[in-house]
Design an enzyme around this catalytic site. Structure first.
Site, PDB file in Angstrom:
ATOM      1  N   HIS A 180       0.813  -1.218   0.000  1.00 17.60           N
ATOM      2  CA  HIS A 180       0.000   0.000   0.000  1.00 17.60           C
ATOM      3  C   HIS A 180       0.844   1.263   0.000  1.00 17.60           C
ATOM      4  O   HIS A 180       0.377   2.334  -0.391  1.00 17.60           O
ATOM      5  CB  HIS A 180      -0.909   0.041   1.231  1.00 17.60           C
ATOM      6  CG  HIS A 180      -1.823  -1.124   1.353  1.00 17.60           C
ATOM      7  ND1 HIS A 180      -2.755  -1.441   0.393  1.00 17.60           N
ATOM      8  CD2 HIS A 180      -1.944  -2.074   2.310  1.00 17.60           C
ATOM      9  CE1 HIS A 180      -3.417  -2.532   0.763  1.00 17.60           C
ATOM     10  NE2 HIS A 180      -2.937  -2.928   1.918  1.00 17.60           N
ATOM     11  N   HIS A 203       5.906   6.910   6.143  1.00 14.65           N
ATOM     12  CA  HIS A 203       5.545   6.308   4.864  1.00 14.65           C
ATOM     13  C   HIS A 203       5.058   7.413   3.934  1.00 14.65           C
ATOM     14  O   HIS A 203       4.901   8.564   4.350  1.00 14.65           O
ATOM     15  CB  HIS A 203       4.480   5.218   5.068  1.00 14.65           C
ATOM     16  CG  HIS A 203       3.242   5.740   5.699  1.00 14.65           C
ATOM     17  ND1 HIS A 203       3.006   5.703   7.052  1.00 14.65           N
ATOM     18  CD2 HIS A 203       2.157   6.364   5.166  1.00 14.65           C
ATOM     19  CE1 HIS A 203       1.842   6.252   7.322  1.00 14.65           C
ATOM     20  NE2 HIS A 203       1.297   6.677   6.190  1.00 14.65           N
ATOM     21  N   HIS A 238       2.528   8.943   0.653  1.00 14.67           N
ATOM     22  CA  HIS A 238       1.297   8.895  -0.144  1.00 14.67           C
ATOM     23  C   HIS A 238       1.480   9.760  -1.385  1.00 14.67           C
ATOM     24  O   HIS A 238       1.979  10.877  -1.299  1.00 14.67           O
ATOM     25  CB  HIS A 238       0.104   9.453   0.638  1.00 14.67           C
ATOM     26  CG  HIS A 238      -0.254   8.651   1.845  1.00 14.67           C
ATOM     27  ND1 HIS A 238      -1.113   7.579   1.805  1.00 14.67           N
ATOM     28  CD2 HIS A 238       0.127   8.768   3.132  1.00 14.67           C
ATOM     29  CE1 HIS A 238      -1.245   7.068   3.017  1.00 14.67           C
ATOM     30  NE2 HIS A 238      -0.496   7.768   3.852  1.00 14.67           N
ATOM     31  N   HIS A 283       4.000  10.848   5.964  1.00 16.48           N
ATOM     32  CA  HIS A 283       3.370  10.688   7.274  1.00 16.48           C
ATOM     33  C   HIS A 283       4.363  10.092   8.258  1.00 16.48           C
ATOM     34  O   HIS A 283       4.860   8.990   8.039  1.00 16.48           O
ATOM     35  CB  HIS A 283       2.141   9.774   7.173  1.00 16.48           C
ATOM     36  CG  HIS A 283       0.967  10.447   6.545  1.00 16.48           C
ATOM     37  ND1 HIS A 283      -0.128   9.772   6.080  1.00 16.48           N
ATOM     38  CD2 HIS A 283       0.725  11.765   6.337  1.00 16.48           C
ATOM     39  CE1 HIS A 283      -1.007  10.650   5.594  1.00 16.48           C
ATOM     40  NE2 HIS A 283      -0.504  11.861   5.733  1.00 16.48           N
ATOM     41  N   THR A 326      -5.705   6.840   7.984  1.00 20.32           N
ATOM     42  CA  THR A 326      -6.295   6.971   6.645  1.00 20.32           C
ATOM     43  C   THR A 326      -6.289   5.640   5.898  1.00 20.32           C
ATOM     44  O   THR A 326      -6.484   5.594   4.692  1.00 20.32           O
ATOM     45  CB  THR A 326      -5.550   8.035   5.817  1.00 20.32           C
ATOM     46  OG1 THR A 326      -4.188   7.615   5.649  1.00 20.32           O
ATOM     47  CG2 THR A 326      -5.592   9.389   6.515  1.00 20.32           C
ATOM     48  N   THR A 327      -6.041   4.561   6.636  1.00 19.07           N
ATOM     49  CA  THR A 327      -6.141   3.204   6.093  1.00 19.07           C
ATOM     50  C   THR A 327      -7.007   2.398   7.053  1.00 19.07           C
ATOM     51  O   THR A 327      -7.130   2.753   8.224  1.00 19.07           O
ATOM     52  CB  THR A 327      -4.750   2.545   5.987  1.00 19.07           C
ATOM     53  OG1 THR A 327      -4.108   2.594   7.261  1.00 19.07           O
ATOM     54  CG2 THR A 327      -3.885   3.251   4.956  1.00 19.07           C
TER      55      THR A 327
HETATM   56 ZN   LIG Z   1      -0.385   7.720   5.836  1.00 16.30          ZN
END
Ligand SMILES: [Zn+2]
Ligand SMILES: *[C@@H]1O[C@H](CO)[C@@H](O)[C@H](O)[C@H]1NC(C)=O
Length: 324
Positions: A84, A114, A116, A133, A217-218
């Site tokens: 992801h 991580h 995005h 993030h 947000t996951t």
């Molecule tokens: Zn994130």
């Protein structure tokens, strides 16, 4: 898609612990089917942050003094493509960076960062090409405990904008780029610990930010996060952006759609002062600015127009400038 599948025994526990998202199968293509709080929550993330509506915390009722970031210069990490995102995990049992102050009460230990692409948050309707993030957990809690508490996690969001190749634009991500070609495939890992300077990935002005209460947000989108979204982007090069976005994360991009705001977003004093000038006189002027919506409208309209231009580039619809 278990973190356990392709791993040495030595790394199993730490990687599992650092993954705050659900181990269930899920996809960015079917966000309406995400379960739990993703569907039912009322304080979900990400959101479009409207600078003009953000509450300038001049009484320091919500933001108590400066954000304190200790130990971010020398952080030992390993990295993984978890299917992801590309994620860099602090190696456990070493001294991890700790964040406190600002809107936080108590200490929050850095766990992982991580990426995005596009950004998840928008600021005044403007999305950025990339958002970092940095996930922190309230010191002393386990992940299972942290995701059940409204104050269990704190995440710093850093926007990245692209400048054409030059030394300065490459500086921020320089230390993570060597790992990226090895992380193109899902489940790929760079298990050899390396040391990086996390301050490079922070905003040029870490005291200048928006903060609000929201969610992961996951899946399972637990509402356990104090969000600290930096309002000054860092710059990365186009080459770096191209390299990172080659990574196979199950689709073209890996951002969650914007969620209803329906809550207060605060902004730090520095985020007000730096609009006008980074000086004492500027600060005083900016207090007036932040309290005055009519004066702010012109500035925001300008930002929104830039936002619309970028939206055309990225094909993302966020909001109408006419509403400002
Ligand atoms: Zn994130
Ligand atoms: C946070 O960490 C600092 C430095 O280790 C320590 O002095 C302080 O007591 C901690 N605060 C809390 C609330 O645990």
């Amino acid at each position: 898609m278990s973190a356990m599948s392709s791993n040495t025994i030595f790394l199993v526990a730490p990687l599992f612990i650092r993954d705050v998202s659900s181990q269930l199968e899920w996809s960015y293509s079917y966000q309406t089917q995400w379960p739990g709080a993703c569907k039912t929550g009322k304080q979900q993330s990400p959101i479009n942050i409207m600078s003009r509506q953000a509450v300038f915390d001049k009484e320091e009722g919500h933001i108590h003094g400066p954000l304190v970031l200790r130990g971010y210069r020398d952080v030992t990490v390993t990295s993984v493509n978890n299917g992801h995102t590309l994620r860099w995990d602090a190696v456990p049992d070493l001294v991890a960076p700790v964040m406190s102050g600002g809107p936080l009460s108590g200490n929050y230990t850095f766990m992982q960062f991580h990426l995005h692409w596009l950004s998840e948050h928008a600021i005044d309707g403007m999305k950025y090409p990339l958002e970092i993030h940095m996930v922190h957990m309230k010191t002393g809690l386990t992940v299972d405990e942290a995701v059940l508490r409204p104050d269990g996690l704190a995440v710093i969001g850093v926007m990245c904008e692209i400048y054409s190749k030059n030394e300065e634009s490459e500086h921020a991500l320089e230390e993570i780029m060597p790992a990226v070609p090895g992380l193109i495939d899902p489940q790929a890992r760079m298990a050899e610990p390396t040391s990086i300077d996390l301050t490079r990935l922070l905003s040029p002005d870490p005291q200048s930010y928006y903060t609000y209460h929201g969610s992961l947000t996951t899946p399972l989108c637990q509402e356990a996060v104090t969000w600290i979204v930096m309002d000054k982007p860092i710059t990365i090069s186009d080459d770096q952006y191209q390299e990172i976005t080659k990574a196979d994360v199950g689709g073209r991009d890996n951002y969650r759609s914007l969620q209803p705001v329906n809550r207060v977003v605060y902004r730090s004093l520095a985020s007000c002062s730096s609009i006008i000038a980074p000086s004492l006189i500027g600060t005083l002027f900016a207090i007036v600015h932040c309290l005055s919506s009519t004066f702010g409208a012109g500035v925001n309209k300008g930002i929104c127009l830039i936002g619309n231009f970028k939206r055309r580039l990225f094909g993302d619809s966020v909001k109408q400038c006419a509403k400002l």
